[in-house]
Design a protein around this motif. Structure first.
Motif, PDB file in Angstrom:
ATOM      1  N   ASN A 109       0.895  -1.431   0.007  1.00  0.00           N
ATOM      2  CA  ASN A 109      -0.226   0.249  -0.551  1.00  0.00           C
ATOM      3  C   ASN A 109       1.168   1.531  -0.161  1.00  0.00           C
ATOM      4  O   ASN A 109       1.598   1.768   0.805  1.00  0.00           O
ATOM      5  CB  ASN A 109      -0.395   0.141   1.202  1.00  0.00           C
ATOM      6  CG  ASN A 109      -2.068   1.378   1.445  1.00  0.00           C
ATOM      7  OD1 ASN A 109      -1.380   1.937   2.579  1.00  0.00           O
ATOM      8  ND2 ASN A 109      -2.341   1.579   0.198  1.00  0.00           N
ATOM      9  N   PRO A 110       1.031   2.091  -1.407  1.00  0.00           N
ATOM     10  CA  PRO A 110       1.598   3.444  -0.521  1.00  0.00           C
ATOM     11  C   PRO A 110       1.908   4.461  -0.590  1.00  0.00           C
ATOM     12  O   PRO A 110       1.577   4.854  -1.432  1.00  0.00           O
ATOM     13  CB  PRO A 110       2.273   3.521  -3.178  1.00  0.00           C
ATOM     14  CG  PRO A 110       1.197   3.269  -3.171  1.00  0.00           C
ATOM     15  CD  PRO A 110       0.521   1.694  -2.564  1.00  0.00           C
ATOM     16  N   ALA A 111       1.151   4.247   0.912  1.00  0.00           N
ATOM     17  CA  ALA A 111       1.011   5.152   1.491  1.00  0.00           C
ATOM     18  C   ALA A 111       1.428   5.039   2.651  1.00  0.00           C
ATOM     19  O   ALA A 111       1.455   4.550   3.814  1.00  0.00           O
ATOM     20  CB  ALA A 111      -0.292   5.218   1.352  1.00  0.00           C
ATOM     21  N   PRO A 112       1.769   6.719   3.332  1.00  0.00           N
ATOM     22  CA  PRO A 112       2.199   7.789   2.386  1.00  0.00           C
ATOM     23  C   PRO A 112       3.223   7.815   1.521  1.00  0.00           C
ATOM     24  O   PRO A 112       4.233   6.750   1.580  1.00  0.00           O
ATOM     25  CB  PRO A 112       2.480   9.145   3.545  1.00  0.00           C
ATOM     26  CG  PRO A 112       3.210   7.710   4.625  1.00  0.00           C
ATOM     27  CD  PRO A 112       2.716   6.473   4.604  1.00  0.00           C
ATOM     28  N   PHE A 113       2.809   8.895   0.147  1.00  0.00           N
ATOM     29  CA  PHE A 113       3.909   8.774  -1.392  1.00  0.00           C
ATOM     30  C   PHE A 113       5.225   8.704  -0.652  1.00  0.00           C
ATOM     31  O   PHE A 113       5.711   9.657  -0.180  1.00  0.00           O
ATOM     32  CB  PHE A 113       3.342   9.632  -1.498  1.00  0.00           C
ATOM     33  CG  PHE A 113       4.046   9.359  -3.038  1.00  0.00           C
ATOM     34  CD1 PHE A 113       4.272   8.845  -4.141  1.00  0.00           C
ATOM     35  CD2 PHE A 113       5.217  10.956  -3.088  1.00  0.00           C
ATOM     36  CE1 PHE A 113       4.555   8.776  -4.879  1.00  0.00           C
ATOM     37  CE2 PHE A 113       5.869  10.178  -4.485  1.00  0.00           C
ATOM     38  CZ  PHE A 113       5.317   9.868  -4.710  1.00  0.00           C
ATOM     39  N   GLN A 114       6.068   7.694  -0.642  1.00  0.00           N
ATOM     40  CA  GLN A 114       7.165   8.082  -0.807  1.00  0.00           C
ATOM     41  C   GLN A 114       7.651   7.591  -2.593  1.00  0.00           C
ATOM     42  O   GLN A 114       6.699   6.896  -3.420  1.00  0.00           O
ATOM     43  CB  GLN A 114       8.698   7.016  -0.455  1.00  0.00           C
ATOM     44  CG  GLN A 114       8.393   7.084   1.338  1.00  0.00           C
ATOM     45  CD  GLN A 114       9.626   6.808   1.864  1.00  0.00           C
ATOM     46  OE1 GLN A 114      10.420   6.795   1.152  1.00  0.00           O
ATOM     47  NE2 GLN A 114       8.624   5.665   2.859  1.00  0.00           N
TER      48      GLN A 114
END
Length: 312
Positions: free
Chosen positions: A165-170
């Motif tokens: 789950n690519p959160a919070p974005f990096q």
């Protein structure tokens, strides 16, 4: 037999204020209410996976401070099948300041990741047995990328199904995506990953194709009340949003991802798992706080409201 889900991810102490509207810069507003609770994407998703019917091992890092004491008490109380708590005196326990406002219970969040961002190679190596025995390994981006990459590599070497789950974005590269079986970005994260703004179904499908070109195998783009898109290179399926009376949407994405992981670990297809996750998330927004309180039974009941949906 319950499927085994290993969640590596953040723990944060959340301080939430409920407001009629968001304050303007420099403005002070009186909150309708406030609450201190457990949060962090890792802990939230692990809790959701447990409540959605999986056997869950949670791995996270906290500080040796008052927030850390709160974290230990909370994690013990949740009832995970196993917990690995890493700790450090170098940084504070992660924490988040959350505003929830308006009729749709939208949120604004500021996060101090603290110890979540200093997980070491040696610490992950000590966690290998837990990662190796999992059916599904679920991670987010609220930890340092070196540790996330290491966890995913161990998982893939041992044939676990991996979810990011690519959160919070990096920023993430194709090497990391190559270790991921299922990517679950929101609309905003999809835009940040691809540069493609999502305005309708067609733009969502185009953005998904861009992610496939970057190496993502299977993708679920979550779009709040508009539902979600399950995309594979040769097929696209739309998953509906279930009816809800939202009070606090802060943990909806975490509820979805945890329930999704649990259902996949229990042998369901990704489509079946996504439908269940959507219903599970719909129930979750009817409660205050990011830590999941939804039950498996509530999600099943919510699914019956849209009984015409095929789950095969």
């Amino acid at each position: 037999m319950k499927g085994k889900v290993c969640v590596f991810g953040s723990f944060n102490l959340d301080i939430t204020a409920i407001l009629d509207r968001f304050p303007m810069p420099g403005e002070s507003l009186v909150a309708k209410s406030s609450k201190i609770s457990a949060g962090g994407k890792g802990a939230n998703q692990a809790t959701a996976a447990l409540r959605a019917g999986a056997n869950v091992h949670y791995i996270g890092k906290i500080g040796e401070d008052d927030f850390g004491c709160f974290a230990r008490r909370h994690l013990k109380k949740v009832g995970f099948n196993a917990v690995t708590i890493l700790s450090s005196s170098e940084r504070a326990t992660g924490n988040a300041l959350i505003y929830v406002a308006g009729e749709n219970a939208e949120n604004m969040i500021s996060v101090d990741p603290g110890t979540n961002m200093i997980v070491t190679k040696e610490e992950i190596e000590k966690c290998e047995p837990a990662i190796k025995c999992a059916d599904v390994v679920l991670v987010q981006l609220e930890n340092n990328l070196s540790a996330i990459t290491q966890v995913l590599a161990i998982a893939k070497e041992n044939n676990a199904f991996t979810i990011l789950n690519p959160a919070p974005f990096q920023k993430i590269d194709s090497e990391l995506l190559s270790k991921v079986d299922l990517l679950t970005p929101s609309e905003t994260e999809t835009f940040l990953l691809t540069g493609q703004k999502i305005t309708d179904k067609a733009s969502a499908e185009h953005a998904a194709d861009c992610l496939h070109q970057k190496g993502a195998r299977k993708i679920i783009i979550t779009m709040g009340a508009k539902g979600s898109l399950l995309s594979e290179p040769c097929s696209k399926i739309w998953i509906p949003c279930f009816p809800a009376n939202p009070i606090d949407t802060t943990g909806a994405g975490d509820a979805f991802n945890g329930a999704l992981a649990a259902q996949i670990a229990n042998g369901n297809s990704i489509k079946q798992a996504a439908i269940f996750g959507s219903a599970f998330a719909a129930v979750s927004v009817e409660y205050i706080g990011a830590a999941c309180t939804t039950t498996y039974e509530q999600a099943i009941e919510r699914m019956s409201l849209l009984s015409d949906i095929s789950t095969n």
